[in-house]
Enzyme design. Structure first.
Site, PDB file in Angstrom:
ATOM      1  N   GLY A   1       0.825  -1.213   0.000  1.00 15.41           N
ATOM      2  CA  GLY A   1       0.000   0.000   0.000  1.00 15.41           C
ATOM      3  C   GLY A   1       0.853   1.255   0.000  1.00 15.41           C
ATOM      4  O   GLY A   1       0.545   2.230   0.680  1.00 15.41           O
TER       5      GLY A   1
ATOM      6  N   ASP B   1      -3.181  -6.960  -4.947  1.00  9.80           N
ATOM      7  CA  ASP B   1      -4.217  -6.858  -3.920  1.00  9.80           C
ATOM      8  C   ASP B   1      -3.756  -7.730  -2.760  1.00  9.80           C
ATOM      9  O   ASP B   1      -3.676  -8.963  -2.896  1.00  9.80           O
ATOM     10  CB  ASP B   1      -5.550  -7.364  -4.505  1.00  9.80           C
ATOM     11  CG  ASP B   1      -6.673  -7.379  -3.488  1.00  9.80           C
ATOM     12  OD1 ASP B   1      -6.395  -7.186  -2.281  1.00  9.80           O
ATOM     13  OD2 ASP B   1      -7.825  -7.605  -3.902  1.00  9.80           O
ATOM     14  N   VAL B   2      -3.451  -7.099  -1.612  1.00  7.37           N
ATOM     15  CA  VAL B   2      -2.864  -7.862  -0.496  1.00  7.37           C
ATOM     16  C   VAL B   2      -3.753  -9.000  -0.004  1.00  7.37           C
ATOM     17  O   VAL B   2      -3.255  -9.953   0.600  1.00  7.37           O
ATOM     18  CB  VAL B   2      -2.504  -6.962   0.720  1.00  7.37           C
ATOM     19  CG1 VAL B   2      -1.343  -6.042   0.430  1.00  7.37           C
ATOM     20  CG2 VAL B   2      -3.711  -6.206   1.246  1.00  7.37           C
TER      21      VAL B   2
ATOM     22  N   ASN C   1       1.571  -2.359   5.386  1.00  4.76           N
ATOM     23  CA  ASN C   1       0.899  -1.064   5.592  1.00  4.76           C
ATOM     24  C   ASN C   1      -0.481  -0.974   4.947  1.00  4.76           C
ATOM     25  O   ASN C   1      -1.330  -0.229   5.436  1.00  4.76           O
ATOM     26  CB  ASN C   1       1.813   0.042   5.034  1.00  4.76           C
ATOM     27  CG  ASN C   1       1.085   1.353   4.861  1.00  4.76           C
ATOM     28  OD1 ASN C   1       0.870   2.086   5.818  1.00  4.76           O
ATOM     29  ND2 ASN C   1       0.652   1.638   3.624  1.00  4.76           N
TER      30      ASN C   1
ATOM     31  N   SER D   1      -3.169  -0.137  14.585  1.00  2.87           N
ATOM     32  CA  SER D   1      -3.879   1.115  14.884  1.00  2.87           C
ATOM     33  C   SER D   1      -4.180   1.135  16.369  1.00  2.87           C
ATOM     34  O   SER D   1      -4.375   0.072  16.976  1.00  2.87           O
ATOM     35  CB  SER D   1      -5.191   1.190  14.098  1.00  2.87           C
ATOM     36  OG  SER D   1      -6.027   2.209  14.637  1.00  2.87           O
TER      37      SER D   1
ATOM     38  N   TYR E   1     -12.779  -2.959  11.619  1.00  2.00           N
ATOM     39  CA  TYR E   1     -11.421  -2.394  11.604  1.00  2.00           C
ATOM     40  C   TYR E   1     -10.688  -2.724  12.914  1.00  2.00           C
ATOM     41  O   TYR E   1      -9.522  -3.140  12.902  1.00  2.00           O
ATOM     42  CB  TYR E   1     -11.528  -0.882  11.400  1.00  2.00           C
ATOM     43  CG  TYR E   1     -10.228  -0.166  11.198  1.00  2.00           C
ATOM     44  CD1 TYR E   1      -9.538  -0.262   9.986  1.00  2.00           C
ATOM     45  CD2 TYR E   1      -9.680   0.641  12.195  1.00  2.00           C
ATOM     46  CE1 TYR E   1      -8.344   0.419   9.786  1.00  2.00           C
ATOM     47  CE2 TYR E   1      -8.497   1.326  12.014  1.00  2.00           C
ATOM     48  CZ  TYR E   1      -7.838   1.220  10.801  1.00  2.00           C
ATOM     49  OH  TYR E   1      -6.656   1.896  10.602  1.00  2.00           O
TER      50      TYR E   1
ATOM     51  N   LYS F   1      -7.268  -4.928  13.284  1.00  5.80           N
ATOM     52  CA  LYS F   1      -6.014  -4.378  13.814  1.00  5.80           C
ATOM     53  C   LYS F   1      -5.587  -5.091  15.105  1.00  5.80           C
ATOM     54  O   LYS F   1      -4.394  -5.243  15.364  1.00  5.80           O
ATOM     55  CB  LYS F   1      -6.151  -2.864  14.018  1.00  5.80           C
ATOM     56  CG  LYS F   1      -6.338  -2.089  12.705  1.00  5.80           C
ATOM     57  CD  LYS F   1      -5.170  -2.291  11.751  1.00  5.80           C
ATOM     58  CE  LYS F   1      -5.243  -1.355  10.545  1.00  5.80           C
ATOM     59  NZ  LYS F   1      -4.076  -1.509   9.652  1.00  5.80           N
TER      60      LYS F   1
HETATM   61  P1  NAI Z   1      -4.524   5.583   2.599  1.00  4.93           P
HETATM   62  O1  NAI Z   1      -5.895   5.230   2.221  1.00  4.93           O
HETATM   63  O2  NAI Z   1      -4.040   6.989   2.442  1.00  4.93           O
HETATM   64  O3  NAI Z   1      -3.475   4.599   1.895  1.00  4.93           O
HETATM   65  C1  NAI Z   1      -3.652   3.214   1.892  1.00  4.93           C
HETATM   66  C2  NAI Z   1      -2.999   2.630   0.663  1.00  4.93           C
HETATM   67  O4  NAI Z   1      -3.249   1.222   0.664  1.00  4.93           O
HETATM   68  C3  NAI Z   1      -3.563   3.183  -0.651  1.00  4.93           C
HETATM   69  O5  NAI Z   1      -2.526   3.498  -1.539  1.00  4.93           O
HETATM   70  C4  NAI Z   1      -4.443   2.043  -1.160  1.00  4.93           C
HETATM   71  O6  NAI Z   1      -4.571   2.004  -2.579  1.00  4.93           O
HETATM   72  C5  NAI Z   1      -3.698   0.829  -0.630  1.00  4.93           C
HETATM   73  N1  NAI Z   1      -4.558  -0.340  -0.548  1.00  4.93           N
HETATM   74  C6  NAI Z   1      -5.845  -0.416  -0.133  1.00  4.93           C
HETATM   75  N2  NAI Z   1      -6.306  -1.666  -0.256  1.00  4.93           N
HETATM   76  C7  NAI Z   1      -5.295  -2.409  -0.763  1.00  4.93           C
HETATM   77  C8  NAI Z   1      -5.165  -3.779  -1.131  1.00  4.93           C
HETATM   78  N3  NAI Z   1      -6.181  -4.640  -1.003  1.00  4.93           N
HETATM   79  N4  NAI Z   1      -3.977  -4.199  -1.612  1.00  4.93           N
HETATM   80  C9  NAI Z   1      -2.942  -3.343  -1.759  1.00  4.93           C
HETATM   81  N5  NAI Z   1      -3.004  -2.035  -1.440  1.00  4.93           N
HETATM   82  C10 NAI Z   1      -4.176  -1.579  -0.949  1.00  4.93           C
HETATM   83  O7  NAI Z   1      -4.414   5.148   4.146  1.00  4.93           O
HETATM   84  P2  NAI Z   1      -3.326   5.482   5.261  1.00  4.93           P
HETATM   85  O8  NAI Z   1      -3.959   6.388   6.248  1.00  4.93           O
HETATM   86  O9  NAI Z   1      -2.039   5.830   4.652  1.00  4.93           O
HETATM   87  O10 NAI Z   1      -3.230   4.045   5.962  1.00  4.93           O
HETATM   88  C11 NAI Z   1      -2.091   3.230   5.922  1.00  4.93           C
HETATM   89  C12 NAI Z   1      -2.165   2.236   7.070  1.00  4.93           C
HETATM   90  O11 NAI Z   1      -2.157   2.941   8.305  1.00  4.93           O
HETATM   91  C13 NAI Z   1      -3.439   1.383   7.068  1.00  4.93           C
HETATM   92  O12 NAI Z   1      -3.130   0.062   7.467  1.00  4.93           O
HETATM   93  C14 NAI Z   1      -4.293   2.062   8.112  1.00  4.93           C
HETATM   94  O13 NAI Z   1      -5.222   1.176   8.680  1.00  4.93           O
HETATM   95  C15 NAI Z   1      -3.245   2.504   9.094  1.00  4.93           C
HETATM   96  N6  NAI Z   1      -3.665   3.564   9.992  1.00  4.93           N
HETATM   97  C16 NAI Z   1      -4.023   4.793   9.523  1.00  4.93           C
HETATM   98  C17 NAI Z   1      -4.434   5.782  10.406  1.00  4.93           C
HETATM   99  C18 NAI Z   1      -4.827   7.150   9.973  1.00  4.93           C
HETATM  100  O14 NAI Z   1      -5.291   7.933  10.829  1.00  4.93           O
HETATM  101  N7  NAI Z   1      -4.682   7.524   8.715  1.00  4.93           N
HETATM  102  C19 NAI Z   1      -4.488   5.518  11.849  1.00  4.93           C
HETATM  103  C20 NAI Z   1      -4.079   4.199  12.220  1.00  4.93           C
HETATM  104  C21 NAI Z   1      -3.682   3.269  11.324  1.00  4.93           C
END
Ligand code: NAI
Length: 248
Positions: free
Chosen positions: A13, A64-65, A91, A143, A156, A160
């Site tokens: 991701g 797709d993970v 991630n 998270s 979610y 996590k």
């Molecule tokens: P984001 O939505 O900005 O980025 C997530 C990325 O993962 C995107 O590029 C998306 O295309 C990719 N993705 C989604 N489904 C996928 C799949 N099936 N296979 C491969 N790639 C996939 O989200 P963000 O905020 O950068 O999140 C990253 C990680 O951090 C996630 O695991 C999220 O749960 C975690 N997180 C985020 C928080 C926040 O406040 N933004 C808080 C706590 C954890």
């Protein structure tokens, strides 16, 4: 010279948000970067250019993970290009929020398949490679919601909390193979994921954060660099909350 000079890192991701920030921060310390994403579009191209500008090699792969076979294919492609994987950052993650009584089976399955099964899939595929090369470092992005729960996020939070379970279990299983496994539990980070929140939700979230602000993705990435670095070599099985004090 960076602390990760010539290491090979795989970030799932990685096209945007926290995954992009982690890819850039690892690259700034000298690691070559392979990142995967479900969509390789404009954002992924931008990430590629930004990583390349740090003077390291970069490989972007569509995957797709949640697909077991796709994880193995990514690992095979990374090893074909770079011969090894020193650092895996799980991630990729999504939200599909709803209260329990409104949550659909599809919302539950999508989040569990992506966040929890996706982490298993990549630990399984990259772990095999790390065992054969006699060392590695796995960082799972969990998270704070997996630690303290959150109304409206049963899928979610479960995913996590499961990621934290994977982290502690694999830390025990793989320590003898010279593989560290840790998790980062971010609080509220400014990314595409949190842009969806309305003002009321944002206010309520911030009220619970002692530092009274959100995090930038770079503040999560800095902790990933630390965990991947030799400074953290005696740390395994830990969950580092990077949350402005939210879980206190
Ligand atoms: P984001 O939505 O900005 O980025 C997530 C990325 O993962 C995107 O590029 C998306 O295309 C990719 N993705 C989604 N489904 C996928 C799949 N099936 N296979 C491969 N790639 C996939 O989200 P963000 O905020 O950068 O999140 C990253 C990680 O951090 C996630 O695991 C999220 O749960 C975690 N997180 C985020 C928080 C926040 O406040 N933004 C808080 C706590 C954890």
């Amino acid at each position: 010279m960076g602390v990760l000079e010539n290491k090979i890192a795989l970030v799932t991701g990685g096209a945007q948000g926290i995954g992009r920030a982690i890819s850039l921060a690892l690259a700034a310390e000298g690691a070559n970067i392979a990142f995967s994403d479900i969509v390789l579009g404009v954002a992924a191209e931008e990430t590629k250019e930004l990583v390349r500008a740090k003077g390291v090699r970069v490989l972007a792969l569509q995957s797709d993970v949640s697909q077991f076979g796709s994880a193995q294919k990514v690992v095979d492609d990374v090893v074909a290009e770079f011969q090894r994987i020193d650092i895996l950052v799980n991630n990729a993650g999504i939200t599909r929020d709803n209260l329990l009584m409104r949550m659909t089976e599809e919302e539950w399955d999508m989040v569990l398949d992506t966040n929890l099964k996706g982490t298993f899939n990549f630990c399984r595929a990259a772990g095999k490679q790390m065992i054969s090369q006699r060392g590695g470092n796995i960082i799972n992005i969990a998270s704070v919601v997996g630690v303290i729960g959150n109304a409206g996020q049963v899928n979610y939070a479960a995913s996590k909390a499961g990621v934290i379970g994977i982290t502690k279990t694999l830390a025990k299983e793989l320590a003898s193979r010279n593989i560290q496994v840790n998790a980062i539990a971010p609080g509220f980070v400014e990314t595409g994921m949190t842009k969806k929140l309305n003002d009321k939700q944002r206010e309520a979230l911030l009220a619970a954060v002692p530092m009274k602000r959100t995090a930038e993705p770079e503040e999560i990435a800095a902790v990933a660099v630390f965990l991947a670095s030799p400074s953290a070599r005696y740390i395994t099985g830990q969950v580092l909350c990077v949350d402005g004090g939210l879980v206190i």
